[in-house]
Design an enzyme around this catalytic site. Structure first.
Site, PDB file in Angstrom:
ATOM      1  N   GLY A  12      -9.714  -2.817   5.688  1.00  0.00           N
ATOM      2  CA  GLY A  12      -8.640  -2.636   4.715  1.00  0.00           C
ATOM      3  C   GLY A  12      -9.162  -2.865   3.317  1.00  0.00           C
ATOM      4  N   GLY A  16      -5.892  -3.203  -3.055  1.00  0.00           N
ATOM      5  CA  GLY A  16      -5.232  -4.506  -2.987  1.00  0.00           C
ATOM      6  C   GLY A  16      -6.152  -5.680  -2.736  1.00  0.00           C
ATOM      7  N   TYR A 156       6.285  -6.965  12.025  1.00  0.00           N
ATOM      8  CA  TYR A 156       5.188  -7.433  11.173  1.00  0.00           C
ATOM      9  C   TYR A 156       4.879  -8.897  11.460  1.00  0.00           C
ATOM     10  CZ  TYR A 156       2.989  -9.104   6.822  1.00  0.00           C
ATOM     11  OH  TYR A 156       2.160  -9.700   5.899  1.00  0.00           O
TER      12      TYR A 156
END
Length: 256
Positions: A12, A16, A156
């Site tokens: 990832g 961010g 989540y």
């Protein structure tokens, strides 16, 4: 520099928290491999961090597939000689009422977060053992510790709780191999993830409203999280393993 000649994998890693973390490791002397599914974003990030293209390499692929992790490890060994640090940073976040979650939706959280921790860790640990140790740092979530009424996030939260559980299990199982495994658990961090389910105008309106949610008075930044990840991956944290570190501006302290 704390990570001179170390090799770090950041999943990832295109935007961010992952992007900022990769940049901080590079600034501290590391070779870095970043993974993600969007080739254009990943390549742009790699060159932005390291214009030479020699110390930050993108490896594109779906982290929910075991072969992606195997490919990342192969590139790390062939290019940089091994692996010292793994940062499992994949995630998705879209507040959804519990009764509205579909089977496909639930599976996507498990793929991105649980499999996105399990398979990379399974791939790197044998290499870390051969090198005499290493560090794994996971990006978890405050939502796996504390439910937030304003943002219903059962799928989540359940997936992130799985990442937290893997942290403790791997920490114990591989402590004798000198492999430390820890997790940071952020509250609201201002990253592009909110743009996946809100417009720019909505983000600009909604996110400032969460500043007061944190006793410290502000939302988190990617740098806040990245610096904590670097600490847990460093020799300064050599006696720390199996922890879930809240990075939440005091939110969970208030709720306990």
């Amino acid at each position: 520099m704390k990570f001179e000649n170390k090799t770090v994998i950041v999943t990832g890693g295109g935007t961010g928290i992952g992007k900022t973390t990769a940049k901080r490791f590079f600034e501290e002397g590391a070779h870095v491999i970043i993974n993600g599914r969007r080739e254009d974003v990943l390549k742009k990030t790699a060159l932005e961090i390291d214009p030479s293209g020699k110390k930050v390499l993108p490896v594109v692929g779906d982290i929910s597939l075991p072969e992606t992790s195997k490919k990342i490890v192969q590139v790390a060994i062939e290019t940089f000689g091994g692996i010292d640090v793994l940062v499992n940073n994949t995630g998705k976040f879209n507040p959804t009422p519990f009764l509205e979650h579909t089977p496909e939706d639930l599976q996507s959280y498990l793929d991105t977060i649980v499999k996105g921790t399990f398979y990379p860790s399974q791939a790197v640990i044998p290499e870390m053992k051969r090198r005499g140790g290493g560090a794994i740092v996971n990006t978890g979530s405050m939502w796996a510790i504390q439910a937030v009424e304003a943002t219903p996030s059962s799928a989540y939260s359940a997936a992130m709780a799985g990442r937290h559980a893997l942290t403790r299990n791997l920490a114990i199982e591989f402590a004798s191999d000198h492999i430390r495994v820890n997790t940071v658990a952020p509250a609201v961090v201002e990253t592009p993830i909110y743009n996946t389910f809100m417009s720019e105008e909505e983000v600009a309106k909604v996110l400032p409203g969460f500043n007061a949610f944190h006793p410290i008075g502000r939302n988190g930044t990617p740098r806040d999280v990245a610096d904590a990840i670097l600490f847990l991956a460093s020799d300064s944290a050599s006696w720390i393993t199996g922890i879930i570190m809240p990075l939440d501006g005091g939110v969970t302290a208030r709720l306990r």
